[in-house]
Scaffold this active site. Structure first.
Site, PDB file in Angstrom:
ATOM      1  N   TYR A 141       0.821  -1.217   0.000  1.00 53.18           N
ATOM      2  CA  TYR A 141       0.000   0.000   0.000  1.00 53.18           C
ATOM      3  C   TYR A 141       0.855   1.266   0.000  1.00 53.18           C
ATOM      4  O   TYR A 141       0.365   2.347  -0.285  1.00 53.18           O
ATOM      5  CB  TYR A 141      -0.942   0.033   1.207  1.00 53.18           C
ATOM      6  CG  TYR A 141      -2.065  -0.996   1.142  1.00 53.18           C
ATOM      7  CD1 TYR A 141      -2.234  -1.803   0.029  1.00 53.18           C
ATOM      8  CD2 TYR A 141      -2.958  -1.152   2.189  1.00 53.18           C
ATOM      9  CE1 TYR A 141      -3.241  -2.750  -0.035  1.00 53.18           C
ATOM     10  CE2 TYR A 141      -3.976  -2.094   2.139  1.00 53.18           C
ATOM     11  CZ  TYR A 141      -4.115  -2.894   1.027  1.00 53.18           C
ATOM     12  OH  TYR A 141      -5.115  -3.820   0.970  1.00 53.18           O
ATOM     13  N   LYS A 192       3.350 -15.565   1.884  1.00 46.82           N
ATOM     14  CA  LYS A 192       3.231 -16.272   0.601  1.00 46.82           C
ATOM     15  C   LYS A 192       4.668 -16.541   0.164  1.00 46.82           C
ATOM     16  O   LYS A 192       5.105 -16.154  -0.913  1.00 46.82           O
ATOM     17  CB  LYS A 192       2.449 -15.395  -0.387  1.00 46.82           C
ATOM     18  CG  LYS A 192       2.038 -16.085  -1.656  1.00 46.82           C
ATOM     19  CD  LYS A 192       0.942 -17.116  -1.491  1.00 46.82           C
ATOM     20  CE  LYS A 192       0.667 -17.793  -2.825  1.00 46.82           C
ATOM     21  NZ  LYS A 192      -0.152 -18.999  -2.723  1.00 46.82           N
ATOM     22  N   ASP A 224      -3.307 -18.084   1.174  1.00 44.13           N
ATOM     23  CA  ASP A 224      -4.486 -18.710   0.558  1.00 44.13           C
ATOM     24  C   ASP A 224      -5.053 -19.791   1.479  1.00 44.13           C
ATOM     25  O   ASP A 224      -6.271 -19.905   1.669  1.00 44.13           O
ATOM     26  CB  ASP A 224      -4.155 -19.277  -0.835  1.00 44.13           C
ATOM     27  CG  ASP A 224      -2.824 -19.994  -0.896  1.00 44.13           C
ATOM     28  OD1 ASP A 224      -2.000 -19.859   0.043  1.00 44.13           O
ATOM     29  OD2 ASP A 224      -2.582 -20.718  -1.879  1.00 44.13           O
ATOM     30  N   ASP A 248      -5.436  -6.826   5.656  1.00 43.62           N
ATOM     31  CA  ASP A 248      -6.638  -6.087   5.273  1.00 43.62           C
ATOM     32  C   ASP A 248      -7.735  -7.079   4.859  1.00 43.62           C
ATOM     33  O   ASP A 248      -8.886  -7.017   5.314  1.00 43.62           O
ATOM     34  CB  ASP A 248      -6.251  -5.167   4.089  1.00 43.62           C
ATOM     35  CG  ASP A 248      -7.326  -4.167   3.743  1.00 43.62           C
ATOM     36  OD1 ASP A 248      -8.332  -4.097   4.474  1.00 43.62           O
ATOM     37  OD2 ASP A 248      -7.162  -3.457   2.736  1.00 43.62           O
ATOM     38  N   ASP A 252     -11.152  -8.689   7.307  1.00 43.06           N
ATOM     39  CA  ASP A 252     -12.555  -8.523   6.895  1.00 43.06           C
ATOM     40  C   ASP A 252     -13.249  -9.875   6.839  1.00 43.06           C
ATOM     41  O   ASP A 252     -14.425 -10.012   7.195  1.00 43.06           O
ATOM     42  CB  ASP A 252     -12.645  -7.850   5.522  1.00 43.06           C
ATOM     43  CG  ASP A 252     -12.760  -6.334   5.655  1.00 43.06           C
ATOM     44  OD1 ASP A 252     -12.365  -5.806   6.716  1.00 43.06           O
ATOM     45  OD2 ASP A 252     -13.239  -5.687   4.706  1.00 43.06           O
TER      46      ASP A 252
END
Ligand code: NAD
Length: 387
Positions: A141, A192, A224, A248, A252
């Site tokens: 980000y 990852k 994942d 992020d 959620d």
């Protein structure tokens, strides 16, 4: 010494939910002699309308001069066509980076009263209590270079950079290990590492610093798989630590396990415990101004503020118990409503929580009361036996 809270309501439902959280703080000032003062500032779309930018200098100065920041949410349809560099969300990102709020704590707790509101079966989620620690000031980000460029053949190409220094990984890692030490002593680092070199380094640093926390069991999971495990068997997790973007998305996902995004608070801390506290949801422009937003996430953000910045554990507990009491009494805003419950609006929920905090206090003190609840509660009368 009097502590200072910067209050930044923001946009959409922000002002409505922050008003309820402020009601709780006012109540704690009167009932528990919480020694704080509050000052309001503009951020996000409201700041753009008033000053032309999402994070005015006065707001940044106020945030820097305060011990803690209470934020509602920013953004909305009105500002969506603005250039990305001056959109409301930039105000939030600016606060996080200017104040070096690198450690984002997002608990996902399922209140037993809401087990049926989860999209998963009650047995999979009941008793759920996860803490997701998300790195907040680095990663993709913020990484440079970034942008959209035109290639020689005229085709456009978008690009961003996932980048972490060892020191940034170590800082968030230590924050997560320390939180795990205060909880179930299990930390799962999400990366990852099979595809992204940046998170290969992430894993290496986590393993290195784990030697300083022998009481915490460290494990690793690819992102994942973590997404899959969160909906398959979420109770296997205690504390999860991950990068800005993975955190992020995963937080959620974890939020929905609990039934509503309107229930979950968050804290963003710097290295000294100063923090910005906000609900994890956005400004919900679809329901703004209707007195139907759930204020609980924002009120629970105040509990986190008391615990992580002000070390006021008893007051933090009293807010959480107040929320529990109103849920026990079947008070529900529309987002967590099910048949047979008592549907209430934003302000009525806030009033009920304030009343419950005071009632629980009286009960603890053996029925003694200062009688000041009449001043704290604007409207309705919270009662444990209402249905
Ligand atoms: P959102 O979280 O605002 O809303 C998603 C859904 O959840 C909506 O249906 C909304 O009505 C509902 N919802 C959210 N909070 C609720 C609450 N307290 N009570 C009841 N229902 C609630 O996400 P979105 O729709 O993707 O984004 C809306 C705006 O918020 C966008 O401009 C986005 O950029 C911004 N946003 C801001 C933040 C922040 O300020 N931290 C975070 C996420 C999104």
């Amino acid at each position: 010494m009097t502590k200072k809270i910067a209050v930044l309501p923001g946009d959409g439902i922000g002002p409505e939910i922050v008003a309820e959280a402020v009601k709780v703080i006012e109540c704690l000032r009167r009932e528990y002699e919480l020694d704080v003062e509050m000052e309001e500032g503009l951020v996000g779309g409201a700041a753009i309308d008033a000053t032309g930018g999402p994070l005015p200098q006065e707001t940044l100065a106020l945030a820097k001069a305060s011990d803690a920041i209470l934020l509602g949410a920013v953004g909305g349809y009105k500002w969506e066509s603005l250039d990305i560099s001056i959109r409301p969300e930039k105000g939030l990102l600016g606060l996080r980076s200017e104040l070096a709020l690198f450690s984002n704590l997002r608990p996902a707790i399922l209140y037993p009263q809401l087990a049926s509101a989860s999209s998963l079966k009650a047995e999979i989620v009941s008793g759920l209590d996860i803490m997701i620690v998300r790195e907040l000031t680095g990663g993709i980000y913020f990484g440079q270079p970034r942008g959209i460029r035109t290639l020689e053949n005229g085709e456009r190409q978008g690009y961003n950079t996932l980048i972490y220094k060892e020191s940034e990984i170590e800082r968030i890692g230590r924050s997560a290990f320390e939180i795990a030490q205060k909880r179930g002593k299990r930390l799962c680092s999400i990366d990852k590492a099979n595809v992204l070199e940046c998170t290969e380094l992430w894993r290496e640093v986590m393993i290195n610093i784990s030697k300083d926390y022998p009481d915490v069991e460290l494990s690793h999971m690819y992102v994942d798989n973590a997404a899959m495990q969160l909906v398959r068997a979420p109770k296997q997790f205690d504390v999860m630590v991950t990068t800005n973007m993975f955190g992020d998305i995963l937080s959620d996902c974890a939020a929905m396990l609990t039934g509503s995004i309107g229930m979950l608070p968050s804290a963003s801390l710097d290295a000294n415990g100063k923090g910005m506290y906000e609900p994890i949801h956005g400004s919900a422009p679809d329901i703004a101004g209707k007195d139907i937003a759930n204020p609980i996430a924002t009120i629970l953000s105040v509990a986190m503020m008391l615990r992580y910045t002000f070390d006021e554990f008893e007051m933090a507990d009293s807010i959480e118990q107040g929320v529990n009491s109103v849920l026990d009494a079947n008070y529900r805003t529309a987002d967590i409503y099910t048949d047979g419950m008592r549907k209430v609006g934003t302000a009525e929920m806030g009033d009920a929580i304030v009343s419950a905090i005071i009632r629980n206090m009286w009960n603890k003190a053996g029925g003694e009361s200062s009688g000041s609840d009449r001043n704290c509660v604007r409207g309705g009368n919270f009662s444990n036996d209402q249905d």
